[in-house]
Design a protein around this motif. Structure first.
Motif, PDB file in Angstrom:
ATOM      1  N   LEU A  44     -51.387  64.417  57.145  1.00 21.90           N
ATOM      2  CA  LEU A  44     -51.071  63.860  55.828  1.00 21.90           C
ATOM      3  C   LEU A  44     -50.924  64.961  54.781  1.00 21.90           C
ATOM      4  N   VAL A  45     -51.763  65.985  54.883  1.00 20.87           N
ATOM      5  CA  VAL A  45     -51.688  67.105  53.927  1.00 20.87           C
ATOM      6  C   VAL A  45     -50.371  67.861  54.096  1.00 20.87           C
ATOM      7  N   PHE A  46     -49.997  68.167  55.346  1.00 21.26           N
ATOM      8  CA  PHE A  46     -48.737  68.873  55.579  1.00 21.26           C
ATOM      9  C   PHE A  46     -47.542  68.007  55.175  1.00 21.26           C
ATOM     10  N   HIS A  47     -47.636  66.713  55.454  1.00 19.39           N
ATOM     11  CA  HIS A  47     -46.567  65.785  55.076  1.00 19.39           C
ATOM     12  C   HIS A  47     -46.422  65.755  53.550  1.00 19.39           C
ATOM     13  N   ALA A  48     -47.547  65.665  52.842  1.00 15.62           N
ATOM     14  CA  ALA A  48     -47.514  65.670  51.373  1.00 15.62           C
ATOM     15  C   ALA A  48     -46.962  66.992  50.840  1.00 15.62           C
ATOM     16  N   SER A  49     -47.291  68.087  51.520  1.00 14.97           N
ATOM     17  CA  SER A  49     -46.770  69.396  51.113  1.00 14.97           C
ATOM     18  C   SER A  49     -45.256  69.442  51.246  1.00 14.97           C
ATOM     19  N   ASP A  50     -44.748  68.868  52.332  1.00 17.97           N
ATOM     20  CA  ASP A  50     -43.298  68.824  52.528  1.00 17.97           C
ATOM     21  C   ASP A  50     -42.627  68.013  51.422  1.00 17.97           C
ATOM     22  N   ILE A  51     -43.255  66.898  51.020  1.00 21.70           N
ATOM     23  CA  ILE A  51     -42.716  66.081  49.924  1.00 21.70           C
ATOM     24  C   ILE A  51     -42.731  66.869  48.620  1.00 21.70           C
ATOM     25  N   ALA A  52     -43.836  67.588  48.371  1.00 21.02           N
ATOM     26  CA  ALA A  52     -43.953  68.378  47.144  1.00 21.02           C
ATOM     27  C   ALA A  52     -42.917  69.498  47.104  1.00 21.02           C
ATOM     28  N   PHE A  53     -42.715  70.175  48.242  1.00 23.65           N
ATOM     29  CA  PHE A  53     -41.708  71.246  48.316  1.00 23.65           C
ATOM     30  C   PHE A  53     -40.304  70.698  48.065  1.00 23.65           C
ATOM     31  N   THR A  54     -40.026  69.496  48.611  1.00 27.54           N
ATOM     32  CA  THR A  54     -38.719  68.874  48.417  1.00 27.54           C
ATOM     33  C   THR A  54     -38.480  68.573  46.943  1.00 27.54           C
ATOM     34  N   MET A  55     -39.503  68.043  46.272  1.00 29.91           N
ATOM     35  CA  MET A  55     -39.384  67.738  44.843  1.00 29.91           C
ATOM     36  C   MET A  55     -39.225  69.007  44.016  1.00 29.91           C
ATOM     37  N   GLN A  56     -39.958  70.041  44.403  1.00 30.51           N
ATOM     38  CA  GLN A  56     -39.865  71.302  43.676  1.00 30.51           C
ATOM     39  C   GLN A  56     -38.469  71.911  43.814  1.00 30.51           C
ATOM     40  N   ALA A  57     -37.919  71.853  45.030  1.00 34.41           N
ATOM     41  CA  ALA A  57     -36.588  72.410  45.256  1.00 34.41           C
ATOM     42  C   ALA A  57     -35.514  71.608  44.521  1.00 34.41           C
ATOM     43  N   ALA A  58     -35.711  70.285  44.421  1.00 37.53           N
ATOM     44  CA  ALA A  58     -34.720  69.435  43.759  1.00 37.53           C
ATOM     45  C   ALA A  58     -34.889  69.436  42.242  1.00 37.53           C
ATOM     46  N   GLY A  59     -36.043  69.869  41.757  1.00 40.91           N
ATOM     47  CA  GLY A  59     -36.298  69.850  40.319  1.00 40.91           C
ATOM     48  C   GLY A  59     -36.753  68.508  39.809  1.00 40.91           C
ATOM     49  N   GLY A  60     -37.272  67.683  40.705  1.00 40.85           N
ATOM     50  CA  GLY A  60     -37.748  66.349  40.333  1.00 40.85           C
ATOM     51  C   GLY A  60     -37.818  65.471  41.568  1.00 40.85           C
ATOM     52  N   TRP A  61     -37.851  64.155  41.352  1.00 43.48           N
ATOM     53  CA  TRP A  61     -37.914  63.207  42.457  1.00 43.48           C
ATOM     54  C   TRP A  61     -36.538  63.109  43.100  1.00 43.48           C
ATOM     55  N   ASP A  62     -36.407  63.632  44.325  1.00 40.11           N
ATOM     56  CA  ASP A  62     -35.147  63.577  45.061  1.00 40.11           C
ATOM     57  C   ASP A  62     -34.900  62.142  45.512  1.00 40.11           C
TER      58      ASP A  62
END
Length: 264
Positions: A44-62
């Motif tokens: 769950l932690v790694f999954h949440a990290s992947d979600i956070a990285f995706t949002m960071q790369a997109a500049g918001g909620w992708d």
């Protein structure tokens, strides 16, 4: 991002395999709970990290299909983790975790077209409430399918070995309606908050999504009413659950798939 996604994928598969093996071989609970709880928490932690990285790369909620699906499946995995604390004999993770792993693989291997970024906190709450509802109803649909198999074998007076290990039919049915009630509450909040941000239903490509979501809401409202007034259960409850879930799948996943992968 790719590393977090891959590690979460492997951990979910590992947890699913362990739970299936435990269920099939009827191992003792004491040898299972601690490692599965720990492995699932790390996943769950790694999954949440992947979600956070995706949002960071997109500049918001992708708002892409697989990025949003990743959030929904994280919620499913978390709910399954909590339910597993109660239903240790038939842990829902043995079905849910492999499905979550599949969603992570699709997100990594089939990146969708850029569908926009959301930076409105209030609208983010609407989407989050809706995703919680979708996650709960997905679990309810899977529960309904298992319940249908269990009920059919009971009617035929022929319980297969693995089906015998499931909780009693009454407990399974009670869990189904708990999921439906919780999902219905979140869906109601999601629809209400969504209507507050609705400006032009045609320009925003939301007509089909709104109509199908409202139909699903009506289906589940009727099911809960029938349960309260007439004690609906068994095949009736299973049928209405699957019909309502089908409308929900079409309302979001179906429309997003058409817009991003077919119409682009």
């Amino acid at each position: 991002m790719a590393i977090a996604n891959s590690l979460a994928f492997l951990l979910y598969l590992c947890c699913g395999a362990i739970l299936i093996r435990h269920f099939v071989q009827r191992a003792t609970q004491s040898t299972l709970l601690l490692p599965i709880g720990l492995l699932t928490t790390i996943a769950l932690v790694f999954h949440a990290s992947d979600i956070a990285f995706t949002m960071q790369a997109a500049g918001g909620w992708d708002l892409g299909l697989f990025s949003t699906l990743s959030i929904a499946t994280w919620l499913m995995a978390f709910i399954a983790f909590l339910l597993g604390l109660k239903f240790t004999k038939a842990h829902p993770g043995m079905i849910i975790y492999p499905l979550v792993a599949l969603s992570l693989m699709l997100k990594q291997s089939l990146p969708s077209e850029h569908a926009g970024v959301l930076n409105n906190p209030a609208l983010e709450w609407h989407i989050l409430l809706s995703l919680v509802a979708y996650s709960l109803f997905t679990l309810a649909a899977l529960q309904a399918l298992i319940l249908a198999i269990q009920e059919q074998q009971l009617r035929q007076r022929h319980l297969a070995g693995l089906i015998r290990q499931l909780p009693p039919l009454q407990s399974m049915e009670s869990a189904l309606f708990q999921l439906i009630t919780a999902g219905f509450s979140f869906l109601t909040l999601g629809l209400f908050t969504g209507l507050l941000f609705l400006e032009d239903i045609f320009a925003q490509h939301l007509l089909h999504k709104t109509v199908l979501s409202l139909i699903a809401w009506c289906v589940f409202a009727t099911l809960l009413w029938g349960r309260q007034q007439y004690g609906w259960r068994g095949k009736t409850a299973i049928k209405w659950t699957l019909i309502g879930f089908s409308f929900l799948v079409l309302s979001y996943l179906g429309s997003k798939f058409v817009l991003e992968f077919i119409l682009k």
